[in-house]
Design a protein around this motif. Structure first.
Motif, PDB file in Angstrom:
ATOM      1  N   LEU A   1       0.835  -1.209   0.000  1.00  0.00           N
ATOM      2  CA  LEU A   1       0.000   0.000   0.000  1.00  0.00           C
ATOM      3  C   LEU A   1       0.867   1.255   0.000  1.00  0.00           C
ATOM      4  CD1 LEU A   1      -2.730  -1.230   2.490  1.00  0.00           C
ATOM      5  CD2 LEU A   1      -3.051  -0.734   0.060  1.00  0.00           C
ATOM      6  N   ASN A   2       1.900   1.255   0.829  1.00  0.00           N
ATOM      7  CA  ASN A   2       2.789   2.422   0.873  1.00  0.00           C
ATOM      8  C   ASN A   2       3.444   2.656  -0.483  1.00  0.00           C
ATOM      9  OD1 ASN A   2       2.260   2.974   3.541  1.00  0.00           O
ATOM     10  ND2 ASN A   2       4.029   1.834   4.342  1.00  0.00           N
ATOM     11  N   ALA A   3       3.870   1.584  -1.101  1.00  0.00           N
ATOM     12  CA  ALA A   3       4.553   1.725  -2.392  1.00  0.00           C
ATOM     13  C   ALA A   3       3.597   2.272  -3.455  1.00  0.00           C
ATOM     14  CB  ALA A   3       5.119   0.377  -2.824  1.00  0.00           C
ATOM     15  N   ILE A   4       2.384   1.720  -3.507  1.00  0.00           N
ATOM     16  CA  ILE A   4       1.408   2.192  -4.508  1.00  0.00           C
ATOM     17  C   ILE A   4       1.083   3.656  -4.257  1.00  0.00           C
ATOM     18  CG2 ILE A   4      -0.978   1.962  -5.299  1.00  0.00           C
ATOM     19  CD1 ILE A   4      -0.693  -1.065  -4.727  1.00  0.00           C
ATOM     20  N   LEU A   5       0.913   3.969  -2.993  1.00  0.00           N
ATOM     21  CA  LEU A   5       0.590   5.340  -2.624  1.00  0.00           C
ATOM     22  C   LEU A   5       1.702   6.291  -3.049  1.00  0.00           C
ATOM     23  CD1 LEU A   5      -1.383   7.170  -1.193  1.00  0.00           C
ATOM     24  CD2 LEU A   5      -0.544   6.312   0.989  1.00  0.00           C
ATOM     25  N   LEU A   6       2.933   5.918  -2.742  1.00  0.00           N
ATOM     26  CA  LEU A   6       4.057   6.791  -3.097  1.00  0.00           C
ATOM     27  C   LEU A   6       4.187   6.925  -4.611  1.00  0.00           C
ATOM     28  CD1 LEU A   6       6.489   5.647  -0.319  1.00  0.00           C
ATOM     29  CD2 LEU A   6       5.872   8.036  -0.781  1.00  0.00           C
ATOM     30  N   ASN A   7       3.984   5.838  -5.317  1.00  0.00           N
ATOM     31  CA  ASN A   7       3.992   5.927  -6.779  1.00  0.00           C
ATOM     32  C   ASN A   7       2.921   6.892  -7.272  1.00  0.00           C
ATOM     33  OD1 ASN A   7       5.918   4.201  -8.337  1.00  0.00           O
ATOM     34  ND2 ASN A   7       5.184   2.658  -6.892  1.00  0.00           N
ATOM     35  N   SER A   8       1.750   6.821  -6.663  1.00  0.00           N
ATOM     36  CA  SER A   8       0.650   7.681  -7.092  1.00  0.00           C
ATOM     37  C   SER A   8       0.938   9.144  -6.782  1.00  0.00           C
ATOM     38  CB  SER A   8      -0.653   7.255  -6.403  1.00  0.00           C
ATOM     39  OG  SER A   8      -0.942   5.909  -6.686  1.00  0.00           O
ATOM     40  N   ILE A   9       1.542   9.389  -5.605  1.00  0.00           N
ATOM     41  CA  ILE A   9       1.878  10.776  -5.266  1.00  0.00           C
ATOM     42  C   ILE A   9       2.925  11.298  -6.256  1.00  0.00           C
ATOM     43  CG2 ILE A   9       2.798  12.334  -3.501  1.00  0.00           C
ATOM     44  CD1 ILE A   9       1.888  10.288  -1.380  1.00  0.00           C
ATOM     45  N   ARG A  10       3.918  10.473  -6.546  1.00  0.00           N
ATOM     46  CA  ARG A  10       4.963  10.903  -7.475  1.00  0.00           C
ATOM     47  C   ARG A  10       4.376  11.187  -8.857  1.00  0.00           C
ATOM     48  NH1 ARG A  10      10.175   7.190  -8.534  1.00  0.00           N
ATOM     49  NH2 ARG A  10       8.509   5.812  -9.196  1.00  0.00           N
ATOM     50  N   GLU A  11       3.436  10.331  -9.270  1.00  0.00           N
ATOM     51  CA  GLU A  11       2.794  10.511 -10.576  1.00  0.00           C
ATOM     52  C   GLU A  11       2.032  11.842 -10.618  1.00  0.00           C
ATOM     53  OE1 GLU A  11       2.904   8.601 -13.223  1.00  0.00           O
ATOM     54  OE2 GLU A  11       1.178   9.247 -14.419  1.00  0.00           O
ATOM     55  N   ALA A  12       1.257  12.108  -9.555  1.00  0.00           N
ATOM     56  CA  ALA A  12       0.505  13.372  -9.502  1.00  0.00           C
ATOM     57  C   ALA A  12       1.465  14.556  -9.503  1.00  0.00           C
ATOM     58  CB  ALA A  12      -0.379  13.402  -8.258  1.00  0.00           C
TER      59      ALA A  12
END
Lengths: 670, 670
Positions: free
Chosen positions: A498-509
């Protein structure tokens, strides 16, 4: 036929593989709280001024009846506060019990007890606190919180109301310069409040000096008549909260003494010299406790709806095999994750309350430090409001559909709950805006961490603590876990994903462009997910181990552990598209997560009654015949209808509109 | 300040790049329909028996007022039917205009005009039709439709009401043997109906012979008193539809002549010899037109909510740049796809109506052929109800949030619409069950096609026509389109992708196990997607070409083409998880679909007012001051509040509950 349902209910209750009693006590906050709560329910249950007694039905009340009855409840609760004055804690418990019975009571009392009080105490100086607190405590004044304007919701930047300092008389003059400046939705102002705290543009010496809060008297305390220059009306009919007299207010040259400007952070001297607030953010700090209080509203309202849907779901049988409708996948796989959400929210509440204590603890905090902590809590509370508001309404819709047509009857409460809940998604700060703000904070911190290896030091664990390990997480291109069961056995693995997906999503945004409108919906989703992950991480820290630690009931720990795991799977499933889009999850992993998520729900199927019983809502609070504790649902339901005004007997307008049509005789003589 | 909104509204209207007038006419069904509709609105607008005139507000009505006013509307409409009797088509248009004004009127009239009438005509023999139709036409009887029971929703298998044939008297005796057998929710039965069509278990010679429909008199046509053995009550307060007298009915030895059993498909002779129906499915055939009529309800109710949200969205400004809130991605990217859904549904309605004509055309159809066609229409109408009901409530929630707090005021109609809509998701057949049935049909046909290369020949294009090309689609492992723009230029490519994903999903559900509870949610999603794809395919066949064919307004064709493309992208985006789970879409394609979907919405941003204006709802129908056609929203909104009963003046209970608290003088003397 109708004897089956009570049997089913008893069997479901017996099937709980944990101590319902122990879980109820944990939910209530401990043995003492639990006992007090039970006693409080007993006291209010038969008090006709607090709880509407049959054959009358509060769900039938007109707006006028609601408004008056709710004020009567407040009056009665204040009497009981006096009666039980020696035991303040228990007196408070009575108020809480009435809150649970009526969301309108809860909100109407809250605007005085909490919103008005908090503004005076968080923004007023010592002298002002001293001047007002005794009257607030004893309700010699009744306060309301006047922020929102007709044309500007809660967008403070655009507030039009002005408070102009008149040096000659040492007064402020309040004015609503346009129709859109009208204060709107102000709870308690329509019929009750003697005083309001009003946020206004401050004009001193012809210059706009930013916002301040002012105490303004609205009504004469004896006659109830409006004060000079005050124009107030009740907001009329709403979708819910019929017991709350939301109102609108206009000011026409209303004069108040300078001392009614709250002056903890900003000061105005007799000669007009003005010291502005060190940071405008402190003016909104009062919204943090408001948002935290939403957690209680959530567990109260959504918890009731889930109890109703769950009890009906096991008492009702339907379909080819005449099975309990709870056995259908469409029932349990939607209701049980929603129940786990209640446990996550309840569990996170204590964490956040402790964080808030850091913020409000005695002793001076360094202002920068204070703002850092406040910023972190703002992000947490904002996205919690966002996720809870939206997922809450989704759960209510699930509950509504789970009750089939019977949720369409006003007498089964779901409609009332949905109506009351509505304000949670559009009031107190728009959810899109709040989530966007939270996302902006996450993007900022991630950027700081990646670019400058910086992250603020806090006295509590930030909800975005995973950013500390951002580099490590972002360096993992895909989820190494092949068997989802491994991650269910070791919830830290689930948390990592979950942390990894979240961080990827924040980086993408972040990559798409900070703050741009075109990534607004991405940001909203990221902030929502952030909150879901926070709830999970917090619960993992409490219930993540496979075995119960010493001193806690094993069966209770076990069910809380399963609730936690289910919430983790729910979150991974719900945001798996983010994982897939960023290449972190393979199609096989996505499918497997879905399968295990559905399996985990199914495995909890027989725990539903125990899990919702533990919320502890008595029948008189639920007000829904289809959700009777004993499972005997149909007779009381029909009985409720028979008690409804004008439900039987000759149609009043028969002679006027029906007879002229049907008395005519046609050729067939039917 | 409040002058900006009307200017904004005018500018938005001027920005439409198509003829709003031409699109309005297309929406209305042609020039003639459009002119009639306008005239009908003019007639009803100032008629106080049809439309509540200010300062009264229908959104304030109590249940008793709603019930009576709605019956008054029916009475008045019947008068107008007579007045305009020479022009039946126009008379009918008046009824339609009142339908749009009040969903309660629509439903209450519908139970007689459509449900009761259809049962008599689809299930009664020629003689019975002759006996009843003239009285139905002239409303000398007022009928209702008694199917649902308290304990059994619309699960006909479990219906408990019995009709026992008494050979001696040539009568049936109706009985409600248990409390759960009580007929429940029966619209029109609570206060209006003289007669009901009742579905019951048929008992002949002590044997259960399956279901039949019976005409049962409920009330005396002159006195309005209940007939012997009939027990009826009004269902009381509901979440919506306050103008509809839903009721409950119990039968205690009610005697009716044998001729009141509807005998088109089954027959009972004087001597008790009974011919059963050839296929029980014919008994439910009447539900198909009911479900098709939901399309009209959808465009009426959801269309109104979208008009309200859209107008408020351009009239309201907020945020750092004080922009129109419609400019936020969270607004336009949710509202515009919802608007395209309205156009898709409206367009599909004509296709389905034509299909239904095949079913009801004169001349005898071979029974097997009839059942094949009926089965196909059942699947289409069932999943249409499912998708529309659910996506419809999602759209309403989007609209509600798009109006911010002002949707919480009852005076802006959204609450009323949501209340009325509620019944669409839980009434008339549970959506989960309907979608599951539709999925089962799809699985069956795919299995037949793949295993035996069989697919029924129909006189119209089946909604599942893509199964004909199943092998070809299923042989394509991944979507060959690399640039989404190609699929936007050529919508057939988009259709291919949707068909392939859909077929993969059906095959997956089939592989997991037909009809198993564990794939229930998969099945529901597949059937939902099937319906979304049907809407798209149908629109592609009408508006798929990049250029307008001869004879149709180019600007109208162009906007309909863009609506179609957007719906296709919406569907691909929404079900892209099915695509990636099956490996048909790559992460890059999923991302790219999302980007183009958002871009397509954005490109339509300036068309929102034109697109919703074309729905043609006058202000008096919308009843929402925040959605005034001219954009002048704030003054009428405040005016509405001032007209609300008891909204200004001294609080009635001030002396009782407030003064005793606030008249006390504390140490601070505030």
């Amino acid at each position: 036929m109708s004897l089956q349902a009570p049997k089913d209910m008893a069997a479901e209750r017996a099937a709980a593989d944990f101590s319902i009693d122990r879980l109820s006590r944990l939910w209530a906050g401990g043995d003492k709280q639990y006992e007090m709560q039970q006693k409080a329910y007993e006291i209010i249950k038969n008090d006709p001024e607090l709880v509407v007694q049959p054959p009358r039905n509060i769900l039938e009340f007109t707006r006028d009846e609601w408004r008056e009855f709710t004020m009567g409840q407040i009056y009665r609760v204040l009497q009981l506060f006096k009666e039980y004055g020696n035991d303040r804690e228990f007196a408070y418990e009575i108020g809480k019990a009435v809150n649970v019975y009526s969301e309108s009571f809860s909100m109407r009392f809250f605007v005085h007890e909490s919103l008005f009080r908090n503004v005076v105490n968080m923004l007023g100086n010592k002298e002002q606190q001293q001047k007002w607190n005794d009257d607030i405590d004893n309700v010699r004044v009744y306060g309301c919180f006047a922020m929102t304007e007709l044309g500007h919701s809660s967008a403070l930047r655009d507030i039009e109301t002005t408070a102009t300092f008149d040096l000659a008389t040492d007064e402020f003059v309040l004015e609503s310069p346009t129709i859109t400046a009208t204060k709107w939705w102000i709870g308690g102002s329509g019929q009750t409040s003697t005083h309001a705290v009003v946020i206004s543009q401050t004009v001193i010496n012809g210059q706009h000096k930013g916002h301040n809060w002012f105490i303004v008297q609205l009504r004469d305390k004896v006659t109830g008549e409006l004060m000079p220059g005050i124009r107030v009306g009740d907001i009329g009919k709403k979708v819910g909260h019929d017991g709350v007299d939301n109102g609108w207010i206009q000011f026409r040259g209303v004069r108040i003494p300078r001392s009614h400007m709250l002056q903890k952070w900003s000061q105005l001297e007799r000669d007009g010299s003005y010291t502005p607030v060190p940071n405008p953010a402190v003016m909104y700090a009062t919204l943090i406790p408001e948002r935290l209080s939403l957690i209680t509203v959530t567990t109260q309202l959504i918890g009731q709806a889930l109890t109703i849907a769950t009890r009906y779901g096991v008492a009702r049988r339907q379909g080819p095999k005449n099975q309990q409708i709870m056995d259908y996948q469409s029932h349990y796989a939607q209701l049980i994750p929603a129940i786990s959400f209640m446990y996550m929210v309840k569990s996170a509440a204590s964490t956040l309350d402790k964080q808030f204590e850091v913020l409000t603890a005695g002793g001076e905090m360094d202002p920068v430090d204070y703002l850092n902590h406040m910023g972190d809590m703002h992000a947490a509370s904002a996205c919690l409001k966002g996720l809870t508001g939206w997922y809450g309404s989704e759960i209510l819709e699930i509950c509504r559909r789970a009750c089939g047509g019977h949720a369409y009857s006003a007498y089964n409460s779901i409609g009332q709950i949905i109506g009351d809940w509505g304000v949670m998604t559009t009031g107190g700060g728009d959810n899109v805006v709040l989530l966007q703000q939270a996302a902006r904070i996450l993007i900022y911190h991630l950027d700081q961490k990646l670019e400058h290896d910086q992250y603020p030091e806090l006295k509590f664990k930030s909800s975005s603590h995973y950013i500390l390990r951002a580099k490590e997480y972002l360096a993992t291109p895909s989820w190494p876990v092949r068997e989802i069961t491994d991650a269910i056995r070791n919830l830290r693995l689930l948390e990592d994903a979950l942390n990894a997906i979240l961080l990827n999503s924040i980086r993408e945004a972040m990559a798409k462009g900070k703050g741009l409108n075109d990534v607004l919906m991405d940001c909203v989703r990221v902030a929502e997910m952030h909150c879901a992950v926070f709830l999970f991480s917090d619960a993992v820290s409490k219930y993540g181990a496979p075995l119960a630690p010493e001193g806690i009931d094993k069966s209770v720990y076990s069910i809380m552990h399963r609730m936690t795991a289910l919430w983790g799977l729910h979150t991974l499933h719900r945001y798996s598209d983010q994982g897939y889009k960023e290449g972190f999850l393979t199609p096989q992993q996505v499918k497997s997560v879905e399968e295990h998520y559905l399996e985990a729900s199914k495995a909890l199927r027989k725990q539903v009654i125990g899990l919702t019983d533990a919320f502890g809502f008595p029948d008189f609070v639920l007000k829904a015949p289809i959700a009777k504790y004993d499972g005997n649902i149909y007779e009381p339901y029909l009985e409720t209808l028979l008690q409804a005004p004008n439900s039987v007997g000759k149609t009043p307008y028969h002679d006027k509109y029906i007879k002229p049509l049907t008395e005519r005789v046609g050729p067939s003589n039917n």
